[in-house]
Design a protein around this motif. Structure first.
Motif, PDB file in Angstrom:
ATOM      1  N   MET A 182       7.065  -1.814  -4.440  1.00  0.00           N
ATOM      2  CA  MET A 182       6.397  -2.360  -3.097  1.00  0.00           C
ATOM      3  C   MET A 182       4.998  -2.226  -3.291  1.00  0.00           C
ATOM      4  SD  MET A 182       6.818   1.774  -0.939  1.00  0.00           S
ATOM      5  CE  MET A 182       6.871   2.883  -2.142  1.00  0.00           C
ATOM      6  N   LYS A 183       3.985  -2.461  -2.042  1.00  0.00           N
ATOM      7  CA  LYS A 183       2.654  -2.909  -1.636  1.00  0.00           C
ATOM      8  C   LYS A 183       2.602  -1.592  -0.557  1.00  0.00           C
ATOM      9  CE  LYS A 183       3.046  -7.522  -4.417  1.00  0.00           C
ATOM     10  NZ  LYS A 183       1.768  -8.736  -4.405  1.00  0.00           N
ATOM     11  N   LEU A 184       1.572  -0.624  -1.171  1.00  0.00           N
ATOM     12  CA  LEU A 184       1.021   0.232  -0.076  1.00  0.00           C
ATOM     13  C   LEU A 184      -0.205  -0.499   0.674  1.00  0.00           C
ATOM     14  CD1 LEU A 184       2.450   2.425  -0.209  1.00  0.00           C
ATOM     15  CD2 LEU A 184       3.596   1.069   1.100  1.00  0.00           C
ATOM     16  N   ALA A 185      -0.823  -0.716   2.138  1.00  0.00           N
ATOM     17  CA  ALA A 185      -2.448  -0.944   2.254  1.00  0.00           C
ATOM     18  C   ALA A 185      -2.988   0.535   3.361  1.00  0.00           C
ATOM     19  CB  ALA A 185      -2.626  -2.026   2.625  1.00  0.00           C
ATOM     20  N   THR A 186      -3.463   0.671   3.462  1.00  0.00           N
ATOM     21  CA  THR A 186      -4.895   1.698   4.587  1.00  0.00           C
ATOM     22  C   THR A 186      -5.142   0.522   5.466  1.00  0.00           C
ATOM     23  OG1 THR A 186      -4.358   2.975   2.866  1.00  0.00           O
ATOM     24  CG2 THR A 186      -6.369   3.347   4.871  1.00  0.00           C
ATOM     25  N   LEU A 187      -4.219   0.555   6.966  1.00  0.00           N
ATOM     26  CA  LEU A 187      -5.817   0.024   8.132  1.00  0.00           C
ATOM     27  C   LEU A 187      -6.375   0.719   8.524  1.00  0.00           C
ATOM     28  CD1 LEU A 187      -2.792  -1.221   9.700  1.00  0.00           C
ATOM     29  CD2 LEU A 187      -3.910  -2.695   8.275  1.00  0.00           C
ATOM     30  N   ARG A 188      -7.709   0.758   9.175  1.00  0.00           N
ATOM     31  CA  ARG A 188      -8.712   1.838   9.740  1.00  0.00           C
ATOM     32  C   ARG A 188      -8.387   1.459  11.143  1.00  0.00           C
ATOM     33  NH1 ARG A 188     -12.986  -0.933   5.861  1.00  0.00           N
ATOM     34  NH2 ARG A 188     -13.743   0.951   4.758  1.00  0.00           N
ATOM     35  N   ASP A 189      -8.533   3.240  11.170  1.00  0.00           N
ATOM     36  CA  ASP A 189      -7.779   3.723  13.137  1.00  0.00           C
ATOM     37  C   ASP A 189      -8.513   4.166  13.191  1.00  0.00           C
ATOM     38  OD1 ASP A 189      -7.430   5.735  11.386  1.00  0.00           O
ATOM     39  OD2 ASP A 189      -5.085   5.710  12.014  1.00  0.00           O
ATOM     40  N   GLY A 190     -10.252   4.928  12.694  1.00  0.00           N
ATOM     41  CA  GLY A 190     -11.148   5.596  13.212  1.00  0.00           C
ATOM     42  C   GLY A 190     -10.451   7.377  12.256  1.00  0.00           C
ATOM     43  N   SER A 191      -9.923   7.258  11.730  1.00  0.00           N
ATOM     44  CA  SER A 191      -9.643   8.901  11.608  1.00  0.00           C
ATOM     45  C   SER A 191     -10.190   8.328  10.230  1.00  0.00           C
ATOM     46  CB  SER A 191      -8.565   8.594  11.388  1.00  0.00           C
ATOM     47  OG  SER A 191      -7.314   7.760  10.378  1.00  0.00           O
ATOM     48  N   PRO A 192     -10.383   9.244   9.244  1.00  0.00           N
ATOM     49  CA  PRO A 192     -10.864   9.424   7.558  1.00  0.00           C
ATOM     50  C   PRO A 192      -9.616   8.632   6.798  1.00  0.00           C
ATOM     51  CG  PRO A 192     -10.988  11.674   9.082  1.00  0.00           C
ATOM     52  CD  PRO A 192     -10.353  10.929   9.970  1.00  0.00           C
ATOM     53  N   ASP A 193      -7.947   9.289   7.030  1.00  0.00           N
ATOM     54  CA  ASP A 193      -8.013   8.488   6.028  1.00  0.00           C
ATOM     55  C   ASP A 193      -7.073   7.646   5.910  1.00  0.00           C
ATOM     56  OD1 ASP A 193      -7.935  10.940   3.470  1.00  0.00           O
ATOM     57  OD2 ASP A 193      -7.197  12.147   5.659  1.00  0.00           O
ATOM     58  N   GLY A 194      -7.236   6.878   7.352  1.00  0.00           N
ATOM     59  CA  GLY A 194      -6.311   5.387   7.722  1.00  0.00           C
ATOM     60  C   GLY A 194      -5.456   5.478   8.169  1.00  0.00           C
ATOM     61  N   ALA A 195      -4.633   4.694   8.388  1.00  0.00           N
ATOM     62  CA  ALA A 195      -2.902   4.090   8.611  1.00  0.00           C
ATOM     63  C   ALA A 195      -2.624   3.827   7.691  1.00  0.00           C
ATOM     64  CB  ALA A 195      -2.999   3.643   9.948  1.00  0.00           C
ATOM     65  N   LEU A 196      -1.279   4.135   7.172  1.00  0.00           N
ATOM     66  CA  LEU A 196      -1.072   3.940   6.706  1.00  0.00           C
ATOM     67  C   LEU A 196       0.165   3.192   6.331  1.00  0.00           C
ATOM     68  CD1 LEU A 196       0.918   3.753   2.945  1.00  0.00           C
ATOM     69  CD2 LEU A 196       2.508   5.633   4.198  1.00  0.00           C
ATOM     70  N   ALA A 197       0.476   1.382   5.544  1.00  0.00           N
ATOM     71  CA  ALA A 197       0.399   0.168   6.166  1.00  0.00           C
ATOM     72  C   ALA A 197       1.554  -0.040   4.686  1.00  0.00           C
ATOM     73  CB  ALA A 197       0.007  -0.792   6.469  1.00  0.00           C
ATOM     74  N   VAL A 198       2.650  -0.723   5.528  1.00  0.00           N
ATOM     75  CA  VAL A 198       3.501  -1.773   3.942  1.00  0.00           C
ATOM     76  C   VAL A 198       3.485  -2.694   4.245  1.00  0.00           C
ATOM     77  CG1 VAL A 198       5.800  -1.789   3.222  1.00  0.00           C
ATOM     78  CG2 VAL A 198       5.390   0.246   4.028  1.00  0.00           C
ATOM     79  N   VAL A 199       3.110  -3.384   2.738  1.00  0.00           N
ATOM     80  CA  VAL A 199       2.772  -5.628   2.784  1.00  0.00           C
ATOM     81  C   VAL A 199       3.563  -5.447   1.951  1.00  0.00           C
ATOM     82  CG1 VAL A 199       0.364  -5.907   2.136  1.00  0.00           C
ATOM     83  CG2 VAL A 199       0.079  -4.202   2.624  1.00  0.00           C
ATOM     84  N   SER A 200       3.850  -6.667   2.827  1.00  0.00           N
ATOM     85  CA  SER A 200       5.330  -7.824   1.890  1.00  0.00           C
ATOM     86  C   SER A 200       4.565  -8.665   0.317  1.00  0.00           C
ATOM     87  CB  SER A 200       4.994  -9.589   2.667  1.00  0.00           C
ATOM     88  OG  SER A 200       4.257 -10.016   2.958  1.00  0.00           O
ATOM     89  N   THR A 201       5.746  -8.513  -0.309  1.00  0.00           N
ATOM     90  CA  THR A 201       4.969  -8.767  -1.824  1.00  0.00           C
ATOM     91  C   THR A 201       3.860 -10.307  -1.511  1.00  0.00           C
ATOM     92  OG1 THR A 201       7.171  -7.975  -2.531  1.00  0.00           O
ATOM     93  CG2 THR A 201       5.972  -9.118  -3.962  1.00  0.00           C
ATOM     94  N   ASP A 202       3.914 -10.816  -0.655  1.00  0.00           N
ATOM     95  CA  ASP A 202       3.100 -12.058  -0.480  1.00  0.00           C
ATOM     96  C   ASP A 202       1.844 -11.867   0.021  1.00  0.00           C
ATOM     97  OD1 ASP A 202       4.085 -11.834   1.799  1.00  0.00           O
ATOM     98  OD2 ASP A 202       4.694 -13.959   1.817  1.00  0.00           O
ATOM     99  N   LEU A 203       1.569 -10.843   0.310  1.00  0.00           N
ATOM    100  CA  LEU A 203       0.040 -10.575   1.157  1.00  0.00           C
ATOM    101  C   LEU A 203       0.470 -10.773   2.339  1.00  0.00           C
ATOM    102  CD1 LEU A 203      -2.276 -10.079  -2.346  1.00  0.00           C
ATOM    103  CD2 LEU A 203      -0.857  -8.398  -1.290  1.00  0.00           C
ATOM    104  N   SER A 204       0.935 -11.514   2.853  1.00  0.00           N
ATOM    105  CA  SER A 204       1.296 -12.069   4.747  1.00  0.00           C
ATOM    106  C   SER A 204       0.896 -11.215   5.396  1.00  0.00           C
ATOM    107  CB  SER A 204       1.599 -12.809   3.978  1.00  0.00           C
ATOM    108  OG  SER A 204       3.600 -12.821   4.515  1.00  0.00           O
ATOM    109  N   ARG A 205       2.206 -10.450   5.217  1.00  0.00           N
ATOM    110  CA  ARG A 205       2.138  -9.346   6.529  1.00  0.00           C
ATOM    111  C   ARG A 205       2.513  -7.836   5.862  1.00  0.00           C
ATOM    112  NH1 ARG A 205       7.851 -10.771   7.188  1.00  0.00           N
ATOM    113  NH2 ARG A 205       8.296 -11.213   5.223  1.00  0.00           N
ATOM    114  N   ALA A 206       2.121  -7.252   7.101  1.00  0.00           N
ATOM    115  CA  ALA A 206       2.095  -5.631   7.037  1.00  0.00           C
ATOM    116  C   ALA A 206       2.947  -5.038   7.963  1.00  0.00           C
ATOM    117  CB  ALA A 206       0.655  -4.868   6.998  1.00  0.00           C
TER     118      ALA A 206
END
Lengths: 328, 328
Positions: free
Chosen positions: A1-25
C-alpha cells in the motif's frame, strides 16, 4: 500500500491512503491521525490501512480525493530520528580520492552514517528556503526507509523485518560548510538544512522483485532545471538497509518512526549513468579535467527526483522543488 | 517554576509542576498532557503552569504527590531535536593537545556542535543499558536548555528569548568509538547512547543571578561511585546558549522542544576543580604522567550529577544512575 500525509494545519498532518497508480487518495484518520501515529501502532493500524487500500484500488470509495490536487506534506512532516548512511561505495571512494579524505580508510568495512535533523521536513513540492547561494547548494537523491521500534543490538539478519515503509528523499546539502564541519569530527549542522521526501511512502511489497536484500534495484531518476542529471541504480548500495539499521542500533534503541537513509545514489559507471548530486559530478570533472565546471544550485533552480517501476509508472511520485532565499 | 514528567505508560509521560524545594509535585495534565505539549504551546500554557506553581509553593494543593517517591522520566522522554555543543574551551583545547585533533584549529572561532538522538532519553535514576564494558563508558555532566520554535537565521542577540527551560544532562559517551567516528567526519552514532536528564527542568528565573549571558554561573557537582569527581563552574562556557542556538539555526528552523546542550563542563583549573567526564581526567593524566591511569566505567558503576544554588539547595534534583549491560 501507499501512504501520504495531507496538510491540515496540524504539525503531523492527516494520514491518507493513496491508490497504487497515485491518482486517488482517501483520508485514513479513522485508523490513525497521522502517519507517525500509524507507524507507532503498526501491528494494529497496518491491516486496517491495507483494507482501505484494497477498497480504493478496487474502485471508488466515499470521500476520495484527486491526489494530484492534494496539499501534500512529506509522509512524516517530523519524526523522532533521521539517520542517513552513505552506502554507495562508488560515491564515497570518488569523494575520498578527489578531496583527499584520508580518514575514510575503512569505507567498505562499516557503514558511514550521520544523525540529521528530524524536526522540520519538507514536502515533495515545497520550496527549499536557504540562507545563501554562496553555500554550495546541492541536492542528494536517496532512498529512505521508515522503521518500527528497533531494539538495541538488533543484528543485520533481524533488521529487515523492521522496515515498514520506503520512500525517496532529497537530502539537501550546503557543500561550502560540509568539509569544514567534517574536519571538526562532530558531523554536520550548517551543511544539512531540512530534508525533503516523496509524495508517498510505500510498503516494501509495492516494490515487487525490485526489493531485494535490503535494496531497491531500480534507477533513481534525477533532473535539474528540466534536464536529466543522472539515473544511477539504487540497487548498488554497498550496505543494504538491514546493515544500516543494525549499525544504527549498536548502542541505542531506535524509536518507531525512525527514518534511515541510503546516502546519495551512485554507480561505478557514473560517467555514463550520471549522478544523484552535484558534488559527485564536480568530483568527476576534477578527476577528468583538473577542475570543477558545474556550479551549485542558484535560487529559483528546480530539482526533480523520481523512481519508475519496470512498466514506467512512478512508484513514489516525484520530489519536484525549487530552492529559494530564506526569509524571516 | 519547575516542571517534571511522571511516567504513566505513555511515551511522553504526564506533565507535573514541582515545588521549588523539590519536595512536592502536582500533575498539570489539565494544562498540557506532557511537557512536550506544553513547550509547543508555551505562550498559553506557561502562565497557567505558573499559577499552579505559585499555589503549590504557597501551601498544599489537591492531589499533590511526594516528589521524592514519584516515578520520574526525564523532563522530555523524547523530543524532535537534540543538539549538543562543546562550549568549554578548556576541555576542547586539552583534548586537542593530547589527542592531536589538528582539525579543531578554529576552536574559539565558532561553536562545535553535534546532532544527537532525541528519540529515547533516560530519566534521572534510570539504569543506562550499554552493549559492552570495552567501549570506554563515560559520563558527561552538562547544562541543557529547551527552546520554543527558533526561526532559521535567528541572531545570537535574539536567541536567548527562546530559552524556556534549563536542566542538567548526562550525555553518556562510548569513548572507544568516539575518535574512530570523528575520523569519518560524519559525527557520532555508536559513541552516543541515550542521554539522561535531571528530575526537573526549570524556567531561567529560578536561577536568579546565576543565569547570566546565556550561562549558569554555578558549579556542576559530579561524583562517581560516591566519590567526588569534579565541581567545575558551568559559567565558563566559551559560547553562551544564545551563541549555540544561533549557530544551530543558521540553515534550519528549530522546532519547539529542541534541546541544546553545553558540552562537558570544564574549567581552566581542572587540576584543582576536577572534571565532568572521565576522558578529561585521562587527558590530564596523559599530559602529566605520559599515560592514562583512570579507567572508564564498569557495569554497576554509578554517576551522580547535581547543581546547588548559593544556599546549598538542589536546583534540578540529581541525576544518579548506574551503567548496566544491555539485554535484548
Amino acid at each position: 500500500m501507499k501512504l501520504a500525509t495531507l496538510r491540515d494545519g496540524s504539525p503531523d498532518g492527516a494520514l491518507a491512503v493513496v491508490s497504487t497508480d497515485l491518482s486517488r487518495a482517501v483520508k485514513a484518520t479513522g485508523v490513525a491521525r497521522s502517519l507517525l501515529e500509524a507507524i507507532e501502532s503498526w501491528d494494529s493500524s497496518a491491516p486496517r490501512l491495507l483494507e482501505i487500500a484494497q477498497r480504493l484500488n478496487e474502485g471508488n470509495v466515499a470521500g476520495e480525493l484527486d491526489f494530484a490536487a492534494a496539499n501534500l506534506g512529506p509522509p512524516l512532516p517530523r519524526t523522532w530520528q533521521w539517520l542517513d548512511g552513505s552506502a554507495f561505495h562508488s560515491h564515497g571512494e570518488l569523494m575520498q580520492r578527489v578531496f583527499k579524505h584520508s580518514f575514510l580508510d575503512d569505507l567498505r568495512a562499516r557503514p558511514l552514517m550521520y544523525q540529521g535533523g528530524s524536526d522540520d521536513f519538507l514536502g515533495p513540492g515545497d520550496d527549499m528556503p536557504l540562507p545563501s547561494e554562496d553555500d554550495g547548494i546541492d541536492f542528494e537523491a536517496e532512498l529512505a526507509v521508515i522503521t518500527d521500534r528497533v531494539p538495541m543490538g538488533t543484528s543485520p539478519a533481524n533488521a529487515l523485518e523492521h522496515v515498514k515503509l520506503v520512500m525517496l528523499a532529497n537530502d539537501a546539502s550546503l557543500r561550502s560548510h560540509a568539509v569544514p564541519e567534517m574536519k571538526t569530527g562532530f558531523g554536520w549542522i550548517h551543511a544539512k538544512p531540512a530534508t525533503s521526501f516523496s509524495p508517498v511512502a510505500v510498503t516494501p511489497d509495492e516494490l515487487g522483485t525490485a526489493w531485494q536484500d535490503g535494496r531497491v534495484i531500480l534507477p533513481m531518476r534525477v533532473s535539474w532545471n528540466g534536464r536529466e542529471f543522472g539515473h544511477p541504480d539504487a540497487g548498488a548500495m554497498g550496505f543494504g538497509f538491514h546493515a544500516l539499521i543494525a549499525h544504527a542500533a549498536y548502542s541505542r534503541n531506535l524509536s518507531a518512526g525512525t527514518i534511515i537513509g541510503s546516502g546519495t545514489v551512485s554507480n561505478d559507471d557514473y560517467r555514463i549513468v550520471g549522478s544523484a548530486c552535484i558534488a559527485e559530478r564536480r568530483a568527476i570533472e576534477i578527476e577528468d579535467r583538473g577542475h570543477a565546471v558545474t556550479e551549485y544550485m542558484r535560487f529559483g533552480d528546480r530539482v526533480r527526483i523520481e523512481m519508475l517501476d519496470a512498466r514506467g509508472n512512478s512508484i513514489f511520485g516525484a520530489i519536484d522543488q525549487r530552492v529559494v532565499p530564506a526569509t524571516r
